[in-house]
Motif scaffolding. Structure first.
Motif, PDB file in Angstrom:
ATOM      1  N   UNK A 197      41.128  31.082 -38.057  1.00 41.19           N
ATOM      2  CA  UNK A 197      40.673  32.402 -37.026  1.00 41.19           C
ATOM      3  C   UNK A 197      40.963  33.822 -37.605  1.00 41.19           C
ATOM      4  N   UNK A 198      41.875  33.871 -38.478  1.00 44.75           N
ATOM      5  CA  UNK A 198      42.021  35.244 -39.230  1.00 44.75           C
ATOM      6  C   UNK A 198      40.991  35.435 -39.301  1.00 44.75           C
ATOM      7  N   UNK A 199      40.202  35.075 -40.414  1.00 43.60           N
ATOM      8  CA  UNK A 199      38.795  35.167 -41.089  1.00 43.60           C
ATOM      9  C   UNK A 199      38.007  35.050 -39.859  1.00 43.60           C
ATOM     10  N   UNK A 200      37.648  34.606 -38.994  1.00 47.96           N
ATOM     11  CA  UNK A 200      36.979  35.123 -37.727  1.00 47.96           C
ATOM     12  C   UNK A 200      36.857  36.232 -37.294  1.00 47.96           C
ATOM     13  N   UNK A 201      38.346  36.982 -37.672  1.00 50.46           N
ATOM     14  CA  UNK A 201      39.078  38.438 -36.674  1.00 50.46           C
ATOM     15  C   UNK A 201      38.827  39.023 -37.361  1.00 50.46           C
ATOM     16  N   UNK A 202      38.584  38.943 -38.653  1.00 47.75           N
ATOM     17  CA  UNK A 202      38.187  40.026 -39.933  1.00 47.75           C
ATOM     18  C   UNK A 202      37.040  40.318 -39.498  1.00 47.75           C
ATOM     19  N   UNK A 203      36.332  39.408 -39.609  1.00 47.98           N
ATOM     20  CA  UNK A 203      34.921  39.786 -39.446  1.00 47.98           C
ATOM     21  C   UNK A 203      34.372  39.812 -39.028  1.00 47.98           C
ATOM     22  N   UNK A 204      34.850  40.765 -37.645  1.00 43.00           N
ATOM     23  CA  UNK A 204      34.905  40.765 -36.054  1.00 43.00           C
ATOM     24  C   UNK A 204      34.124  39.478 -35.083  1.00 43.00           C
ATOM     25  N   UNK A 205      34.327  38.414 -35.706  1.00 42.59           N
ATOM     26  CA  UNK A 205      33.068  37.645 -35.398  1.00 42.59           C
ATOM     27  C   UNK A 205      34.521  36.777 -33.509  1.00 42.59           C
ATOM     28  N   UNK A 206      34.705  37.709 -32.854  1.00 39.25           N
ATOM     29  CA  UNK A 206      35.336  37.334 -31.788  1.00 39.25           C
ATOM     30  C   UNK A 206      35.250  36.823 -30.935  1.00 39.25           C
ATOM     31  N   UNK A 207      33.512  36.116 -30.718  1.00 41.24           N
ATOM     32  CA  UNK A 207      33.148  35.203 -30.090  1.00 41.24           C
ATOM     33  C   UNK A 207      33.801  33.452 -30.567  1.00 41.24           C
ATOM     34  N   UNK A 208      33.176  33.844 -31.841  1.00 41.85           N
ATOM     35  CA  UNK A 208      33.293  32.090 -32.463  1.00 41.85           C
ATOM     36  C   UNK A 208      35.203  31.675 -32.675  1.00 41.85           C
ATOM     37  N   UNK A 209      35.642  32.668 -32.972  1.00 42.03           N
ATOM     38  CA  UNK A 209      37.036  33.100 -32.716  1.00 42.03           C
ATOM     39  C   UNK A 209      37.858  32.447 -31.572  1.00 42.03           C
ATOM     40  N   UNK A 210      37.491  33.047 -30.126  1.00 40.31           N
ATOM     41  CA  UNK A 210      37.962  32.643 -28.849  1.00 40.31           C
ATOM     42  C   UNK A 210      37.501  30.911 -29.238  1.00 40.31           C
ATOM     43  N   UNK A 217      44.568  33.046 -25.140  1.00 36.06           N
ATOM     44  CA  UNK A 217      44.337  33.346 -26.433  1.00 36.06           C
ATOM     45  C   UNK A 217      42.776  33.186 -26.485  1.00 36.06           C
ATOM     46  N   UNK A 218      42.105  33.205 -25.838  1.00 34.48           N
ATOM     47  CA  UNK A 218      40.691  33.403 -25.928  1.00 34.48           C
ATOM     48  C   UNK A 218      40.573  35.150 -25.736  1.00 34.48           C
ATOM     49  N   UNK A 219      41.146  35.025 -24.881  1.00 37.62           N
ATOM     50  CA  UNK A 219      40.859  36.802 -24.779  1.00 37.62           C
ATOM     51  C   UNK A 219      40.433  37.682 -25.465  1.00 37.62           C
ATOM     52  N   UNK A 220      42.577  36.901 -26.244  1.00 35.30           N
ATOM     53  CA  UNK A 220      43.072  37.946 -26.930  1.00 35.30           C
ATOM     54  C   UNK A 220      42.805  37.744 -28.654  1.00 35.30           C
TER      55      UNK A 220
END
Length: 254
Positions: free
Chosen positions: A209-222, A113-116
């Protein structure tokens, strides 16, 4: 003196499976191809129809074949690509039988899930993220049962893996998440009167989590999804698993 070793004794249906596997690996059989009629295939392989049927049933179970009874153009056995349900079923059984520790399964979840979530922040389209938002909105509906919440929670995590752009990670994430679905449900039910507060905490993390994905902040989402998973780790072990846990994180996660 020559040393004679025992030869491997295979059941007939296993030999049929090996024959089909060889055809697939050689590129002679591909997804969408139909196998010859049962009588014809049994004769070509030199096996009984009962042995052939047993092999076909195994292939249906592992998600590489679908068999349709009757006559006509749609009848017979066809090679398919449908690994998700099969992998999930097999992994659930192996987890239940103790083939893998709960610790191992949850560590696999963290890795996948970190990867996805990181990849979803790079590749997901707004239309896909809107569908993820709709899942979260449904999870906020009043009078939603814990079972319904658990189902939507599973769908959210699997959907993020699906829109990450990696089909194998999506399939593996689905299988691993499905393997612990029942344990997560038991842990959620064990919260009792605290469930509304737990649901709100889960919603806050899902929303972020969804906000971070939208913002393109993949590292923080992971990082957050790892915290999200590990937070419920101790509860899962207490409720349904033999694995040891040294996690001290809060229990408001799934």
């Amino acid at each position: 003196m020559a040393e004679w070793l025992p030869v491997r004794q295979s059941r007939t249906h296993e030999l049929v499976l090996e024959s089909v596997e060889e055809q697939v690996l050689a590129g002679e059989l591909k997804a969408g191809d139909r196998l010859p009629p049962e009588r014809e295939l049994a004769q070509a392989l030199g096996v009984s129809r009962s042995a052939l049927r047993e092999a076909l049933r195994v292939m249906e179970t592992i998600g590489v074949l679908v068999a349709t009874a009757g006559r006509g153009p749609d009848a017979g056995a066809r090679i398919v690509q449908n690994p998700d349900d099969a992998l999930g079923r097999l992994l659930r059984l192996h987890v239940a039988l103790g083939s893998y520790s709960l610790e191992d399964v949850l560590e696999a979840r963290v890795t996948l899930e970190r990867s996805s979530f990181e990849a979803a922040a790079r590749f997901a389209h707004e239309e896909q993220l809107a569908e993820a938002e709709r899942l979260l909105e449904r999870m906020r509906e009043p009078d939603l049962s814990i079972t319904e919440f658990n189902d939507l929670d599973t769908r959210f995590h699997v959907y993020i893996a699906r829109i990450s752009g990696n089909e194998l990670i999506s399939t593996l994430t689905s299988a691993v998440r499905e393997a612990v679905r029942t344990l997560i449900l038991k842990a959620e039910e064990a919260t009792g009167e605290d469930w509304p507060a737990t649901a709100r905490a889960l919603d806050e993390q899902h929303t972020e989590l969804l906000r971070l994905i939208r913002a393109g902040e993949g590292g923080r989402a992971a990082d957050l999804v790892e915290q999200h998973i590990r937070g419920f780790h101790g509860t899962l072990v207490e409720v349904g698993g033999p694995a040891d846990s040294d996690s001290g994180a809060a229990k408001h996660s799934s």
